[in-house]
Enzyme design. Structure first.
Site, PDB file in Angstrom:
ATOM      1  N   ALA A  70       9.201   0.643  -3.863  1.00 62.80           N
ATOM      2  CA  ALA A  70       8.014   0.229  -3.120  1.00 62.80           C
ATOM      3  C   ALA A  70       7.283  -0.880  -3.865  1.00 62.80           C
ATOM      4  O   ALA A  70       6.843  -1.874  -3.269  1.00 62.80           O
ATOM      5  CB  ALA A  70       7.084   1.425  -2.898  1.00 62.80           C
ATOM      6  N   ASP A  71       7.137  -0.721  -5.175  1.00 59.26           N
ATOM      7  CA  ASP A  71       6.507  -1.763  -5.984  1.00 59.26           C
ATOM      8  C   ASP A  71       7.311  -3.057  -5.935  1.00 59.26           C
ATOM      9  O   ASP A  71       6.755  -4.151  -5.776  1.00 59.26           O
ATOM     10  CB  ASP A  71       6.404  -1.303  -7.440  1.00 59.26           C
ATOM     11  CG  ASP A  71       5.273  -0.330  -7.674  1.00 59.26           C
ATOM     12  OD1 ASP A  71       4.198  -0.524  -7.077  1.00 59.26           O
ATOM     13  OD2 ASP A  71       5.447   0.614  -8.452  1.00 59.26           O
ATOM     14  N   LEU A  72       8.612  -2.956  -6.117  1.00 60.99           N
ATOM     15  CA  LEU A  72       9.444  -4.150  -6.186  1.00 60.99           C
ATOM     16  C   LEU A  72       9.454  -4.900  -4.860  1.00 60.99           C
ATOM     17  O   LEU A  72       9.344  -6.138  -4.827  1.00 60.99           O
ATOM     18  CB  LEU A  72      10.865  -3.769  -6.600  1.00 60.99           C
ATOM     19  CG  LEU A  72      10.976  -3.171  -8.005  1.00 60.99           C
ATOM     20  CD1 LEU A  72      12.360  -2.576  -8.228  1.00 60.99           C
ATOM     21  CD2 LEU A  72      10.674  -4.211  -9.065  1.00 60.99           C
TER      22      LEU A  72
END
Length: 403
Positions: free
Chosen positions: A178-180
């Site tokens: 999700a962050d990436l």
């Protein structure tokens, strides 16, 4: 590489002020740095980015251990520490914003406003500024003020319900996806806003979130829900809409195959002595409905082969196939090196270290010469560039404890 001079990257001459921490924002900043932008990372005095403390593993001298997590998302950046609640920190930030093309922040909604740097204020300082804001659940809506961390969002956005050995075994993806993805979406939005600025002369606010980034990659599983009215569930290492497609056992291990067309199915069946038109096997739709039978039939014929021999046979038959590599095998793989996916940098404490490399390559028209940026800088030490940045801004360092 036949280029006559080192490339500075397509974003050379652009300044990015990276106020973000953890992973989503820093990943976006690193992508822009890999494209040649000058990226100044603003960190908290004393502790720096949260990820400097995330580990083990840590490497380096005992009195100044370095987090390998931090090193994964901060190459090609400069570091300055600022207390953004102090007059000095705000003066330095203002000076940076006056000169910047892009600012990245991933604070919870309202934090930048309380610091005195709302988007309206930042655009009054610099009307050409592109502001990238990344949040967990979105900057507005009924749950906008919730803290957003990757695994929480993998669950909330449904990804964990699709991942695992079965419906009762929800699993997170093995990287903070999700962050990436949020970093990648943010960088894409920044590039689009910079192109638009060439036409309008005005900056823009670009917003994305961990929630949006995960829902944005639901792909066929999303339309399976919204259009077909089905609720997908985890089913391990086999594709929900294509068969045979997944991880299959053989005599001494396992291999992966992707039989994604009827032509490939005919080739596969011929190579392994299967009847391609047998009941439950004649079309992809039949094979998906008969997945258990297909898996059993494939693993029965695969049981006669070791993995190495099997991969050779699959390759000869034109069937997309591969093995499951560990990361040490990946980084030792000649194909990975050939794509520039491992880069060496000189770290001030660690000496020469290797980092996973950027995923983009650039070429002159006609592929005449590669113009990819090949020189990379190590992730910075905390405040490594603070004095030089202050000097560039014409500002002196604040007295210890000064406001």
């Amino acid at each position: 590489m036949s280029t006559t001079e080192p490339s500075r990257g397509p974003l050379a001459g652009h300044l990015v002020v990276d106020l973000s921490r953890a992973l989503a924002g820093p990943h976006a900043g690193m992508m822009l740095a890999d494209l040649g932008a000058r990226v100044i990372k603003v960190e908290n005095p004393g502790t720096g980015d949260d990820t400097r403390g995330w580990g083990p593993p840590f490497v380096g001298p005992e009195d100044d251990l370095q987090s390998t997590y931090f090193m994964s998302c901060n190459r090609n950046k400069e570091s300055i520490t600022l207390d953004l609640k102090s007059g000095d920190g705000q003066a330095v930030l203002r000076g940076l914003l006056e000169r910047a093309d892009v600012v990245i922040e991933n604070f919870r909604p309202g934090v930048m406003d309380r610091l005195g740097f709302s988007t309206a204020e930042m655009h009054s300082i610099n009307p050409r500024l592109v502001v990238l804001s990344i949040t967990g659940f979105g900057h507005d809506g009924p749950e906008s003020r919730r803290s957003g961390y990757d695994q929480i969002l993998q669950g909330e956005a449904g990804l964990m319900s699709l991942t695992g050995s079965g419906p009762d075994d929800p699993q997170r993806v093995g990287v903070p996806i999700a962050d990436l993805l949020s970093g990648m979406n943010g960088a894409t939005g920044v590039l689009a806003a910079l192109v638009e600025r060439e036409r309008t002369g005005q900056g823009k606010v670009v917003r994305t979130s961990l929630l949006a980034s995960l829902i944005g990659v639901h792909a066929f599983q999303g339309t399976r829900t919204t259009v077909a009215g089905e609720v997908p569930q985890a089913q391990g290492n086999h594709h929900p809409s294509i068969a045979p497609y997944g991880l299959f056992n053989c005599k001494d291990g396992s291999v992966q195959i992707s039989v994604g067309s009827e032509k490939l199915w005919a080739s596969f069946a011929a190579a392994f002595g299967l009847d391609p038109a047998a009941p439950g096997f004649a079309s992809n739709a039949e094979r998906v409905r008969n997945r258990a039978g297909v898996i059993a039939a494939v693993e029965r014929v695969f049981s006669e082969y070791g993995a190495v021999e099997l991969l050779e046979k699959l390759n000869d038959a034109g069937i997309p196939a591969g093995k499951v590599r560990t990361l040490d095998e990946v980084y030792a793989w000649e194909q990975v090196a050939s794509q520039g996916l491992v880069v060496d940098v000189q770290h001030p404490l660690l000496g020469k270290v290797s980092l996973p490399g950027p995923p983009l390559r650039f070429f002159a028209p006609g592929d005449a010469a590669e113009t990819t940026l090949t020189h990379h800088d190590a992730p910075p030490l905390l405040d490594e560039d603070g004095p030089a940045i202050r000097d560039w801004l014409g500002l002196t360092a604040a007295a210890p404890g000064g406001k």
